[in-house]
Scaffold this motif. Sequence first.
Motif, mmCIF file in Angstrom:
data_model
loop_
_atom_site.group_PDB
_atom_site.id
_atom_site.type_symbol
_atom_site.label_atom_id
_atom_site.label_comp_id
_atom_site.label_asym_id
_atom_site.label_seq_id
_atom_site.Cartn_x
_atom_site.Cartn_y
_atom_site.Cartn_z
ATOM 1 N N ASN A 62 0.859 -1.185 0.000
ATOM 2 C CA ASN A 62 0.000 0.000 0.000
ATOM 3 C C ASN A 62 0.895 1.235 0.000
ATOM 4 N N GLU A 63 0.371 2.343 -0.465
ATOM 5 C CA GLU A 63 1.198 3.530 -0.703
ATOM 6 C C GLU A 63 1.876 4.029 0.565
ATOM 7 N N ASN A 64 1.178 4.031 1.676
ATOM 8 C CA ASN A 64 1.745 4.525 2.931
ATOM 9 C C ASN A 64 2.951 3.689 3.362
ATOM 10 N N PHE A 65 2.819 2.366 3.300
ATOM 11 C CA PHE A 65 3.907 1.473 3.665
ATOM 12 C C PHE A 65 5.071 1.594 2.682
ATOM 13 N N TYR A 66 4.763 1.665 1.398
ATOM 14 C CA TYR A 66 5.804 1.754 0.365
ATOM 15 C C TYR A 66 6.730 2.944 0.622
ATOM 16 N N ASN A 67 6.169 4.067 1.028
ATOM 17 C CA ASN A 67 6.976 5.272 1.238
ATOM 18 C C ASN A 67 7.918 5.158 2.437
ATOM 19 N N LYS A 68 7.755 4.129 3.266
ATOM 20 C CA LYS A 68 8.595 3.953 4.453
ATOM 21 C C LYS A 68 9.650 2.847 4.296
ATOM 22 N N ILE A 69 9.562 2.086 3.210
ATOM 23 C CA ILE A 69 10.407 0.894 3.080
ATOM 24 C C ILE A 69 11.897 1.232 3.110
ATOM 25 N N ASN A 70 12.328 2.169 2.285
ATOM 26 C CA ASN A 70 13.757 2.505 2.239
ATOM 27 C C ASN A 70 14.253 3.043 3.571
ATOM 28 N N HIS A 71 13.441 3.824 4.232
ATOM 29 C CA HIS A 71 13.824 4.355 5.545
ATOM 30 C C HIS A 71 14.008 3.227 6.561
ATOM 31 N N ILE A 72 13.111 2.260 6.530
ATOM 32 C CA ILE A 72 13.226 1.115 7.449
ATOM 33 C C ILE A 72 14.523 0.347 7.183
ATOM 34 N N LEU A 73 14.815 0.088 5.917
ATOM 35 C CA LEU A 73 16.032 -0.642 5.566
ATOM 36 C C LEU A 73 17.280 0.133 5.991
ATOM 37 N N GLU A 74 17.303 1.416 5.751
ATOM 38 C CA GLU A 74 18.449 2.244 6.159
ATOM 39 C C GLU A 74 18.657 2.195 7.671
ATOM 40 N N SER A 75 17.562 2.170 8.421
ATOM 41 C CA SER A 75 17.669 2.191 9.885
ATOM 42 C C SER A 75 18.310 0.927 10.444
ATOM 43 N N SER B 8 6.557 -2.203 -5.709
ATOM 44 C CA SER B 8 5.761 -1.100 -6.249
ATOM 45 C C SER B 8 4.575 -0.890 -5.308
ATOM 46 N N TYR B 9 3.743 0.084 -5.612
ATOM 47 C CA TYR B 9 2.636 0.346 -4.698
ATOM 48 C C TYR B 9 1.353 0.628 -5.466
ATOM 49 N N LEU B 10 0.251 0.450 -4.773
ATOM 50 C CA LEU B 10 -1.064 0.823 -5.284
ATOM 51 C C LEU B 10 -1.525 2.053 -4.500
ATOM 52 N N ASP B 11 -1.967 3.072 -5.215
ATOM 53 C CA ASP B 11 -2.359 4.302 -4.509
ATOM 54 C C ASP B 11 -3.630 4.074 -3.684
ATOM 55 N N ALA B 12 -3.896 5.011 -2.808
ATOM 56 C CA ALA B 12 -4.987 4.856 -1.842
ATOM 57 C C ALA B 12 -6.337 4.668 -2.519
ATOM 58 N N ASP B 13 -6.585 5.408 -3.610
ATOM 59 C CA ASP B 13 -7.875 5.279 -4.303
ATOM 60 C C ASP B 13 -8.044 3.881 -4.872
ATOM 61 N N TYR B 14 -6.964 3.320 -5.410
ATOM 62 C CA TYR B 14 -7.071 1.977 -5.988
ATOM 63 C C TYR B 14 -7.232 0.928 -4.888
ATOM 64 N N MET B 15 -6.617 1.170 -3.751
ATOM 65 C CA MET B 15 -6.780 0.245 -2.620
ATOM 66 C C MET B 15 -8.243 0.192 -2.199
ATOM 67 N N LYS B 16 -8.894 1.345 -2.174
ATOM 68 C CA LYS B 16 -10.316 1.375 -1.821
ATOM 69 C C LYS B 16 -11.149 0.595 -2.843
ATOM 70 N N ARG B 17 -10.728 0.719 -4.100
ATOM 71 C CA ARG B 17 -11.453 0.011 -5.156
ATOM 72 C C ARG B 17 -11.313 -1.506 -4.987
#
Length: 361
Positions: free
Chosen positions: A279-292, A307-316
Amino acid sequence: MVRIIHTADLHLEKRLDSSSYPSEYAQSRRKEVWETFYNMLLFAEKENVDLFLISGDLFESEFFGLRDFYRLKSIFSKFPDLKILVITGNHDYYSNKSLYNNVVFPNNVHLFKSDKVSFKDYRKLNTRVYGISWIKEFYEDFKLPEFNLDKSYKNILMIHSDIINQSRYMHINYDELKTLGFDYIALGHIHKYTKIDDRIFYPGCPEPMDFGEDGERGFILTEIDYDIKSEFIPFSKRKFLINKIKIDKDDEEVDLINAIKALNTEVDFHRIVIEGIANENFYNKINHILESFKHDFYYLEYINNSSYLDADYMKRIESDIFIKSFIQILRDSDADQKIKDMAIDKGLKLLAGDFSEIKYR
């Protein structure tokens, strides 16, 4: 009975300039290869090994100096009761210009200097060891010489050869090799442990150098008596490990964190490869988690192929019966899990309008 350690491809003093890790790690790797070499000899002494076979590419000629040779001689001299046999390979081939001519090894070390038939007898062990060394950089059309084996001996052949691929690295046909009649054939050149048959082996390199040499590394311990028993002994100080972590749209930070924490972080080189659709929110944190996590590993690098699915598509997805049915049908199928994951991954991308992986003819 004769007990043998079979090793090859140590590549002492190999430069690792093209490796993905920084130079300070490369310097440590070169040091650790020397340490592992010495520890293998200690192991041989402790286990009452009779013959220590080095099947080529003991060192890198381009970077191996006279000081390194004297260091090698000093190590050999510490094991006077161990019979050490060495053939050369494509990276340390014997020639008139070779540093092999500048150093006299101890009496317990026998160096094969020819690509013709030659052997060393150990009468107390009732064993004859044949060795074929490299004396040039390539062997485009190598022809095996004729061997007139004395079957009253245990006959061993050492050769640095590519019997898996058709190449200019002293390629030999397996069918030809297996009919020679040797009790054991100690190969070198392929860096991964490979059992060709019960009498023919590649030990692989005892220490890996990069992520192209992932997994266990070590040497072969063989006993030849009325039959042959060979065992691969994992022995490397470190391993290169490629860890693939699959994520999906339902995963959150804690799932990735727990997957990383499950890895053995203190000793080995790790490459983490992230795959799947988040999901888009998790995707945006992945690199930061790995760096930490980098400070928790001896060495960590990562590749984020997710890759990620945007929030609107997740709702769909949550409301679309067709998409939910598509996912459920695939999950319930009898296909291999890897194929199911890939099908869901690509299907959702297509349904989201991502046609980047479609190849037109």
